[in-house]
Design an enzyme around this catalytic site. Structure first.
Site, PDB file in Angstrom:
ATOM      1  N   ASP A 201       7.538  24.563  74.456  1.00 28.88           N
ATOM      2  CA  ASP A 201       6.216  24.040  74.118  1.00 28.88           C
ATOM      3  C   ASP A 201       5.782  24.492  72.722  1.00 28.88           C
ATOM      4  OD1 ASP A 201       3.718  22.755  75.290  1.00 28.88           O
ATOM      5  OD2 ASP A 201       2.889  24.708  74.777  1.00 28.88           O
ATOM      6  N   GLU A 268       9.586  20.913  71.515  1.00 28.26           N
ATOM      7  CA  GLU A 268       8.396  20.082  71.339  1.00 28.26           C
ATOM      8  C   GLU A 268       7.772  20.552  70.031  1.00 28.26           C
ATOM      9  OE1 GLU A 268       3.949  18.977  72.616  1.00 28.26           O
ATOM     10  OE2 GLU A 268       4.675  20.999  72.434  1.00 28.26           O
TER      11      GLU A 268
HETATM   12  C1  GLC Z   1       1.973  20.923  74.384  1.00 22.47           C
HETATM   13  C2  GLC Z   1       1.771  20.325  75.746  1.00 22.47           C
HETATM   14  C3  GLC Z   1       0.314  19.999  75.899  1.00 22.47           C
HETATM   15  C4  GLC Z   1      -0.485  21.271  75.759  1.00 22.47           C
HETATM   16  C5  GLC Z   1      -0.153  21.997  74.458  1.00 22.47           C
HETATM   17  C6  GLC Z   1      -0.684  23.401  74.430  1.00 22.47           C
HETATM   18  O1  GLC Z   1       1.659  20.041  73.369  1.00 22.47           O
HETATM   19  O2  GLC Z   1       2.589  19.209  75.907  1.00 22.47           O
HETATM   20  O3  GLC Z   1       0.051  19.369  77.114  1.00 22.47           O
HETATM   21  O4  GLC Z   1      -1.853  20.976  75.782  1.00 22.47           O
HETATM   22  O5  GLC Z   1       1.229  22.094  74.281  1.00 22.47           O
HETATM   23  O6  GLC Z   1       0.064  24.228  75.277  1.00 22.47           O
END
Ligand code: GLC
Length: 543
Positions: A201, A268
């Site tokens: 994440d 991500e």
């Molecule tokens: C990522 C997740 C999202 C979350 C963010 C903070 O972007 O996909 O849902 O709000 O991280 O953890």
């Protein structure tokens, strides 16, 4: 060839996937019971978003214990059962790792608050600082939270702590040795529970520029500049990820799971400059990084072509595949984003024809639109933090409709008013059950695409040949004997114009799934797949 290079991975948001105990919230047992649907679809893996204990200030991305299961979602035994069911069905299992921040309910943060101001072990795991201004009443710098408002909150003793997301998500200090060691333990813990990989994440945000310098105006306004922000895309991320990769490669094999060298890390990272994003997937770092530039691109042929070319070139330079994505728990559902189900279906055929890996999000294969969630039911912190201007992401997170013609559509045995987010009326024709036997359904389209794709592996970069000009209003390309044409223009497109010859095998056109003959023009917003090395059954074959 490594499985992940052209894998299709299905994202499960467990609270919204399937509820086994009738409390209105999806859970791990429910997910295990619905895995055959994912298998039938033809995916290779599932990614399960956070199911860890959490006060749910940000949908579970505010984690109070990284090595446990939230009681309302089940137990560790339920997780083990889910992983072994997935493995028995031939599905790999990826789980979320959320290293940038914890919940404010995490024991570390509680300890930090109790410890009081000044340097010390407890506050050293986070980013506590004195404020600016005469009495420290102004935040330590000008950083803005990705959810709106300042990225700093002041605690009663006068110090401020950093949170790039909600105030309930304090950012960790990744230069702290204990933080680093603890997350290595978390990686080992889930590996021992049989996972095949991790989705990392906000993988671009863990390190902040030394001295925490001001970021200046316009933060979060132009994602193309993200890599220039002092809280994103810092160099120190890369040795960290090399270390995690080595850990995954070396941690002992676990029965049922892939071999150590086949484990995967997927970033991500909201980094939009292709060459910068490609640095996360260098040979000894992560294997995959979501291509958000593709998801964010408008319904426009030159724009999409530009993203595809830029992404393929940048990843080819690193010897890595592109990881395409159109949908997630954070994005507006494609039929709503593109303005029609037809365009969403065409975008899916475009994505699934491209060389590389792809991620699907639960309900995408059913063609679900963004749902309307009434004001008083919205859970997303974006809603309050945007001054009630941004309704946030809940419209993509309402529970999946499985069967029946009214809420809760087989998702739960709870009363419709008791599902954790309300489902709309009128989704009866969109349920998995309704679509199962319908050859014209979106489910049938995805299933056929995944089946065909499997017969034409295209794990990498060098295999795509364009049959359309960069500025054309349509896209036409070929790779590994599979061609894809997408008409994004306002007029019907005669296939001759593309110069492609082949047997039409799949169309995004809504109807009964019948594939048009190659001599028929392709209607606007429609996509077609052709097999170029197998021309049986069409008069256009050269032999
Ligand atoms: C990522 C997740 C999202 C979350 C963010 C903070 O972007 O996909 O849902 O709000 O991280 O953890």
């Amino acid at each position: 060839m490594s499985w992940w290079r052209d894998a299709v991975c299905y994202e499960i948001h467990p609270r919204s996937f399937a509820d086994s105990d009738g409390d209105g919230t999806g859970d791990l047992r429910g997910a295990a019971l619905r895995l055959p649907h994912v298998r039938r679809l033809g995916a290779d893996a599932v990614w399960i978003t956070p199911f860890y204990p959490s006060p749910l200030a940000d949908g579970g991305y505010d984690i109070a214990d990284h090595r446990a299961v939230a009681p309302d979602l089940g137990t560790l035994d339920d997780f083990d059962a889910l992983a072994s069911t997935a493995h028995a069905l031939g599905l790999k299992v990826i789980v979320d790792l959320v290293p940038n921040h914890t919940s404010d309910a995490h024991p570390w943060f509680r300890e930090a608050l109790a410890a009081g101001p000044g340097p010390g072990r407890a506050r050293g795991r986070y980013l506590f600082r004195a404020g600016r201004g005469r009495d420290g009443e102004e935040p330590p710098n000008d950083w803005r939270s990705a959810f709106g408002g300042p990225a700093w909150t002041r605690v009663p003793d006068g110090e401020w702590y950093l949170h790039l997301h909600a105030p309930e998500q304090p950012d960790l200090d990744w230069r702290d040795a204990e933080v680093r060691a603890d997350f290595e333990d978390t990686l080992r813990f889930w590996l021992d529970h049989g996972v095949d990989g991790f989705r990392v994440d906000v993988a671009h945000a863990l390190f902040k520029a030394a001295g925490l310098p001001d970021a200046g105006p316009g933060q979060h306004r132009d994602p193309a500049r993200n890599h220039l922000m002092p809280y994103y895309d810092q160099e120190e991320l890369h040795p960290l990820y090399r270390g995690w990769r080595a850990l995954l490669d070396r941690h002992p094999a676990v029965p049922g799971a892939v071999a150590p060298e086949d484990r995967v890390l997927v970033a991500e990272a909201a980094v939009f400059e292709p060459a910068r994003l490609a640095r996360y997937i260098r040979q000894d770092e992560m294997q995959q990084a979501f291509n958000f530039a593709f998801l964010e691109a408008p319904w426009d042929a030159p724009a999409l072509r530009g993203v595809v070319d830029g992404s393929l070139a940048a990843t080819a330079a690193e010897g890595a595949p592109v990881t395409w994505v159109l949908s997630s728990h954070d994005a507006v559902r494609p039929p709503t984003r593109y303005g029609s189900l037809l365009r969403a279906r065409s975008a899916a055929l475009l994505m699934l024809a491209l060389p590389g890996a792809a991620y699907l999000y639960q309900g995408e294969e059913l063609g679900l639109p963004q749902a309307w969630v009434p004001d008083d039911r919205i859970r997303d912190p974006l809603w309050p933090r945007s001054g009630h201007r941004d309704r946030g992401r809940d419209g993509a997170r309402v529970p999946v409709p499985w069967s029946g013609d009214r809420p809760p559509y087989g998702f739960s045995s709870a009363a419709p008013s008791e599902t954790w987010l309300p489902q709309p009326d009128g989704w009866g024709a969109l349920t998995a059950e309704a679509q199962q036997g319908d050859p014209g359904s979106t489910f049938a389209l995805y299933r056929a695409a995944l089946r065909l794709r499997r017969t034409r592996p295209a794990p990498g970069h060098g295999s795509l040949v364009w049959h359309s000009q960069a500025r054309a209003s349509y896209l036409a390309f070929e790779r590994a004997g599979l061609a894809c044409v997408v008409n994004l223009g306002p007029d019907p497109l005669p296939l001759e114009r593309t110069g492609l010859r082949g047997r039409p095998v799949l169309t995004s056109a809504e109807g009964d799934g019948t594939v048009p003959a190659a001599r028929e023009a392709l209607a606007p917003d429609t996509a077609l797949w052709l097999l170029t090395d197998d021309m049986e059954g069409d008069g256009r074959a050269p032999h």
